[in-house]
Design a protein around this motif. Structure first.
Motif, short mmCIF file in Angstrom:
data_model
loop_
_atom_site.label_atom_id
_atom_site.label_comp_id
_atom_site.label_asym_id
_atom_site.label_seq_id
_atom_site.Cartn_x
_atom_site.Cartn_y
_atom_site.Cartn_z
N ASN A 1 0.81 -1.22 0.00
CA ASN A 1 0.00 0.00 0.00
C ASN A 1 0.84 1.26 0.00
O ASN A 1 0.31 2.36 0.07
N GLY A 2 2.15 1.08 -0.07
CA GLY A 2 3.04 2.23 -0.11
C GLY A 2 3.54 2.67 1.23
O GLY A 2 4.41 3.52 1.33
N THR A 3 2.98 2.12 2.30
CA THR A 3 3.43 2.48 3.65
C THR A 3 3.71 1.20 4.43
O THR A 3 3.04 0.19 4.24
N VAL A 4 4.67 1.29 5.30
CA VAL A 4 5.02 0.15 6.15
C VAL A 4 4.89 0.60 7.60
O VAL A 4 5.60 1.49 8.05
N GLU A 5 3.96 0.01 8.31
CA GLU A 5 3.75 0.38 9.71
C GLU A 5 4.38 -0.69 10.60
O GLU A 5 3.96 -1.85 10.58
N GLU A 6 5.40 -0.30 11.31
CA GLU A 6 6.10 -1.23 12.18
C GLU A 6 5.57 -1.09 13.61
O GLU A 6 5.55 0.00 14.16
N LYS A 7 5.15 -2.19 14.17
CA LYS A 7 4.64 -2.19 15.53
C LYS A 7 5.21 -3.41 16.25
O LYS A 7 4.92 -4.54 15.89
N VAL A 8 6.06 -3.16 17.24
CA VAL A 8 6.69 -4.23 17.99
C VAL A 8 5.80 -4.61 19.16
O VAL A 8 5.46 -3.76 20.00
N VAL A 9 5.40 -5.86 19.20
CA VAL A 9 4.55 -6.36 20.27
C VAL A 9 5.38 -7.30 21.14
O VAL A 9 5.88 -8.32 20.66
N ILE A 10 5.54 -6.93 22.39
CA ILE A 10 6.28 -7.77 23.32
C ILE A 10 5.39 -8.92 23.77
O ILE A 10 4.24 -8.70 24.17
N ARG A 11 5.89 -10.13 23.70
CA ARG A 11 5.13 -11.30 24.10
C ARG A 11 5.81 -12.00 25.26
O ARG A 11 7.02 -11.94 25.41
N ALA A 12 5.01 -12.66 26.08
CA ALA A 12 5.53 -13.43 27.21
C ALA A 12 5.66 -14.89 26.79
O ALA A 12 4.70 -15.50 26.32
N VAL A 13 6.88 -15.43 26.94
CA VAL A 13 7.15 -16.81 26.55
C VAL A 13 7.60 -17.57 27.80
O VAL A 13 8.48 -17.11 28.53
N THR A 14 6.98 -18.70 28.06
CA THR A 14 7.28 -19.51 29.24
C THR A 14 8.12 -20.71 28.84
O THR A 14 7.81 -21.41 27.87
N TYR A 15 9.21 -20.92 29.59
CA TYR A 15 10.12 -22.03 29.33
C TYR A 15 10.12 -22.98 30.52
O TYR A 15 10.31 -22.54 31.66
N PRO A 16 9.90 -24.28 30.30
CA PRO A 16 9.96 -25.24 31.40
C PRO A 16 11.40 -25.60 31.75
O PRO A 16 12.27 -25.65 30.88
#
Length: 280
Positions: free
Chosen positions: A81-96
């Motif tokens: 579309n001619g534009t690039v919208e960058e949005k960083v979403v922090i996610r919670a990741v659980t490790y056993p």
């Protein structure tokens, strides 16, 4: 002791047929109030640091991570579309972290953190896809099992690589290495405590050690993100283990108070010391 007696009620009885003069087992029950400084000491082993810094709970650690970088195809589709919208979403990741299935965690949880990091680097370097222990299977089945085992071990080591990287950052931010070293000296040699280092740490700074690259940095105080709880533990060890004059103690107490530490525990400790002089 409870587990041993549950498995074998006669575990602490002399073996049948033992001569009367045989040495009998001796059970010693100690009052842990005399070990308060040891319990307050910042630990340096991998598992204790994961508990303190990463919130290890019920054999799980949750980290906040950024999502993986988008692929070239995703970038091109986003930019149609001619534009690039960058949005960083922090996610919670659980490790056993389960010692029954995670061999690296089982072998290194109790190791000092630098040793665990070194062992991780060596394991990552030497890891290869072998078929050890799969003799007697058809070649295709052996290869399938070997690949599955390799994939599991690879994921486990990648998890520990993320954990030690995060831990190293938190240790540096909170100056936990210096807390450990200063407290260790107080526990081993109370008469040789470095009060300047104690004051720096209680004031929220760390002392830069001299090095060959930047000798001028020696003595420079850098702010750290140590918690009031970190500083309180250091001060309590000093109070319990070292002979410090009242003026110095009050001066350091002021540093602790201005840093926002909860001093109610100190008041309780003073009362406890008066009641049980053996803890000081």
């Amino acid at each position: 002791i409870r587990a041993r007696l549950a498995a074998d009620p006669h575990a602490f009885r002399p073996p049948a047929g033992s001569p009367p003069s045989a040495q009998r087992p001796l059970l010693v029950i100690a009052d842990r109030t005399i070990d308060l400084p040891v319990m307050l000491h910042h630990a340096c082993d991998y598992q204790s640091l994961a508990l303190d810094c990463l919130g290890l709970h019920l054999n799980r650690v949750t980290l906040e991570e950024e999502p993986p970088a988008p692929t070239e195809q995703e970038k091109s589709e986003t930019g149609k579309n001619g534009t690039v919208e960058e949005k960083v979403v922090i996610r919670a990741v659980t490790y056993p972290l389960d010692k029954e299935v995670d061999s690296f965690w089982a072998e290194n949880a109790a190791q000092p953190f630098p040793n665990a990091v070194s062992n991780l680097q060596e394991t990552l370097t030497s890891q290869n896809d072998d078929t050890g222990g799969l003799e007697g299977l058809e070649e295709e089945d052996a290869l399938r099992l070997s690949n599955a085992r390799f994939a599991f071990e690879k994921r486990s080591l990648e998890t520990h690589a993320k954990l030690v990287t995060k831990l190293a950052g938190v240790i540096h931010q909170r100056a936990l290495d210096q807390f450990f070293e200063v407290e260790q000296r107080m526990l081993v040699a109370p008469s040789s405590v470095d009060l300047d280092a104690v004051e720096d740490l209680l004031s929220g700074f760390r002392v830069v050690e001299p090095d060959e690259e930047d000798a001028d940095a020696f003595g420079e105080r850098l702010p750290v993100a140590s918690t009031p709880h970190d500083r309180l533990r250091l001060f309590l060890i000093l109070y319990l283990r070292c002979s410090v004059d009242d003026d110095t103690l009050h001066h350091l107490f002021g540093k602790l108070k201005s840093g926002g530490a909860d001093l109610s525990v100190f008041k309780h400790l003073v009362e406890l010391a008066q009641r049980y002089p053996a803890i000081t």
